[in-house]
Design a protein around this motif. Sequence first.
Motif, mmCIF file in Angstrom:
data_model
loop_
_atom_site.group_PDB
_atom_site.id
_atom_site.type_symbol
_atom_site.label_atom_id
_atom_site.label_comp_id
_atom_site.label_asym_id
_atom_site.label_seq_id
_atom_site.Cartn_x
_atom_site.Cartn_y
_atom_site.Cartn_z
ATOM 1 N N GLY A 1 44.787 33.329 10.667
ATOM 2 C CA GLY A 1 45.295 34.562 10.107
ATOM 3 C C GLY A 1 46.781 34.515 9.804
ATOM 4 N N SER A 2 47.262 35.624 9.195
ATOM 5 C CA SER A 2 48.667 35.751 8.820
ATOM 6 C C SER A 2 49.018 37.232 8.798
ATOM 7 C CB SER A 2 48.911 35.127 7.442
ATOM 8 O OG SER A 2 48.400 35.979 6.426
ATOM 9 N N PRO A 3 50.319 37.565 8.685
ATOM 10 C CA PRO A 3 50.702 38.985 8.605
ATOM 11 C C PRO A 3 50.147 39.688 7.368
ATOM 12 C CG PRO A 3 52.588 37.627 9.201
ATOM 13 C CD PRO A 3 51.497 36.692 8.814
ATOM 14 N N CYS B 1 44.940 31.888 24.707
ATOM 15 C CA CYS B 1 45.087 32.345 23.329
ATOM 16 C C CYS B 1 46.189 33.392 23.244
ATOM 17 C CB CYS B 1 43.777 32.945 22.815
ATOM 18 S SG CYS B 1 42.499 31.724 22.460
ATOM 19 N N SER B 2 46.840 33.461 22.089
ATOM 20 C CA SER B 2 47.881 34.451 21.873
ATOM 21 C C SER B 2 47.553 35.265 20.630
ATOM 22 C CB SER B 2 49.248 33.780 21.726
ATOM 23 O OG SER B 2 49.243 32.848 20.654
ATOM 24 N N VAL B 3 48.019 36.519 20.631
ATOM 25 C CA VAL B 3 47.703 37.452 19.553
ATOM 26 C C VAL B 3 48.986 38.077 19.045
ATOM 27 C CG1 VAL B 3 46.598 39.654 19.007
ATOM 28 C CG2 VAL B 3 45.374 37.953 20.380
ATOM 29 N N ASP B 4 49.150 38.083 17.721
ATOM 30 C CA ASP B 4 50.268 38.754 17.064
ATOM 31 C C ASP B 4 49.674 39.765 16.088
ATOM 32 O OD1 ASP B 4 52.599 39.582 15.906
ATOM 33 O OD2 ASP B 4 53.062 37.676 14.935
ATOM 34 N N ALA B 5 49.363 40.958 16.588
ATOM 35 C CA ALA B 5 48.745 42.013 15.791
ATOM 36 C C ALA B 5 48.942 43.342 16.508
ATOM 37 C CB ALA B 5 47.257 41.742 15.586
ATOM 38 N N PRO B 6 48.988 44.471 15.769
ATOM 39 C CA PRO B 6 49.145 45.769 16.426
ATOM 40 C C PRO B 6 48.041 46.077 17.432
ATOM 41 C CG PRO B 6 49.526 45.973 14.064
ATOM 42 C CD PRO B 6 49.002 44.597 14.294
ATOM 43 N N ASP C 1 46.999 39.422 6.376
ATOM 44 C CA ASP C 1 45.572 39.662 6.575
ATOM 45 C C ASP C 1 45.348 40.908 7.431
ATOM 46 O OD1 ASP C 1 44.485 37.304 5.279
ATOM 47 O OD2 ASP C 1 45.408 36.187 6.921
ATOM 48 N N ARG C 2 44.335 41.678 7.077
ATOM 49 C CA ARG C 2 43.982 42.826 7.913
ATOM 50 C C ARG C 2 43.530 42.353 9.289
ATOM 51 N NH1 ARG C 2 39.628 46.360 4.997
ATOM 52 N NH2 ARG C 2 40.137 47.763 6.743
ATOM 53 N N TYR C 3 42.710 41.321 9.307
ATOM 54 C CA TYR C 3 42.165 40.794 10.560
ATOM 55 C C TYR C 3 42.291 39.264 10.550
ATOM 56 C CZ TYR C 3 39.801 45.247 9.726
ATOM 57 O OH TYR C 3 39.533 46.543 9.397
ATOM 58 N N ALA C 4 42.452 38.684 11.727
ATOM 59 C CA ALA C 4 42.337 37.236 11.822
ATOM 60 C C ALA C 4 40.871 36.829 11.746
ATOM 61 C CB ALA C 4 42.967 36.740 13.122
ATOM 62 N N ILE C 5 40.018 37.575 12.470
ATOM 63 C CA ILE C 5 38.573 37.329 12.483
ATOM 64 C C ILE C 5 37.864 38.643 12.193
ATOM 65 C CG2 ILE C 5 36.585 36.698 13.908
ATOM 66 C CD1 ILE C 5 38.437 34.822 15.460
ATOM 67 N N TRP C 6 36.941 38.615 11.229
ATOM 68 C CA TRP C 6 36.137 39.791 10.893
ATOM 69 C C TRP C 6 34.681 39.401 11.090
ATOM 70 C CZ3 TRP C 6 36.919 43.035 5.798
ATOM 71 C CH2 TRP C 6 36.220 44.236 5.921
ATOM 72 N N SER C 7 34.083 39.953 12.117
ATOM 73 C CA SER C 7 32.767 39.526 12.562
ATOM 74 C C SER C 7 31.716 40.580 12.240
ATOM 75 C CB SER C 7 32.801 39.282 14.073
ATOM 76 O OG SER C 7 31.501 39.146 14.593
ATOM 77 N N HIS D 1 46.053 30.766 18.145
ATOM 78 C CA HIS D 1 46.977 31.866 17.870
ATOM 79 C C HIS D 1 46.418 32.688 16.725
ATOM 80 C CE1 HIS D 1 50.721 34.098 17.814
ATOM 81 N NE2 HIS D 1 50.755 33.939 16.499
ATOM 82 N N LEU D 2 46.249 34.006 16.948
ATOM 83 C CA LEU D 2 45.668 34.903 15.967
ATOM 84 C C LEU D 2 46.745 35.860 15.459
ATOM 85 C CD1 LEU D 2 43.249 33.909 17.788
ATOM 86 C CD2 LEU D 2 42.100 36.033 17.157
ATOM 87 N N THR D 3 46.844 35.996 14.125
ATOM 88 C CA THR D 3 47.836 36.869 13.503
ATOM 89 C C THR D 3 47.140 37.777 12.495
ATOM 90 O OG1 THR D 3 49.515 35.133 13.700
ATOM 91 C CG2 THR D 3 49.984 36.957 12.199
ATOM 92 N N ALA D 4 47.493 39.073 12.507
ATOM 93 C CA ALA D 4 46.906 40.018 11.564
ATOM 94 C C ALA D 4 47.775 41.259 11.473
ATOM 95 C CB ALA D 4 45.488 40.400 11.997
#
Length: 256
Positions: free
Chosen positions: A180-182, A224-229, A184-190, A202-205
């Motif tokens: 993901g990246s800033p 794991c690390s997360v960079d998202a609201p 993208d709405r989501y890093a993963i959309w399941s 590392h997940l970014t969204a």
Amino acid sequence: MSQVEGGANADRQWVRIDETIPKWGLVSRPLTTLRERELVVDPAGDDEGSGTADDPLATIQEAFNRLPVFVQHDTTIRVRPGTYTDEDPAIHTGPLVQKAQSTLRLLGDPDDPERVAVGSGINSTYAGKQSHYSIEGVAFDGLSQFAGPVDLRDCVLHGNGDAAISGKNGRVFAKRCRIGSPDDRYAIWSTLMESYGLVNCHLTASEAAIRANGPGTHRLSGSCSVDAPTAFDADSGSMILDGEDLYVGGRRYTPD
């Protein structure tokens, strides 16, 4: 099935499968492997070539087009460093079925996946054991995993504005990946019974690291690390395991 090649004196008959791939049109694929095989891809190659180290193909799509439906021997698609710009709108693996004893690897540069820059996503349909089908050391726009498993190692998935990884009825295990990246709405959309296992990722969204529509299980290791609201935005049927914590429907579950 379109034809059977080879006559009475042929070493073995080949049943070929015709399928239509977007942009690439009709592709005729053999039914099964006969031996171990390696195909080499290089941006300076030629899709009319043999796919050897001295005569590489130009696109990853052409390498998948040459794979049979049943992969019963170890098979490697070796992708050399470079920028691949002719894979739009996405690479389609075609339906693949793999025997348990064999491996299928899409291998780039695990030490520096950005050196293997693929300017598109990959749509994967696969049946077999997860650890036997791997994508390693490649930078994609994203992965759509439908109806089957894949093992991602040392990959970068930049995303397409909506998500970097998505799919239905698939299973994804990712290790040491940037997802993901800033933008993208989501890093993963399941959706629909997706299952994810993430280790050292590392997940970014811009909205949520993981968006889950419908039932599914997502396991994140503590590393794991997360960079998202928001880390998890999930429907009531989804479960997310993050270290010692269990989230049901996006909310941390606390036993009564």
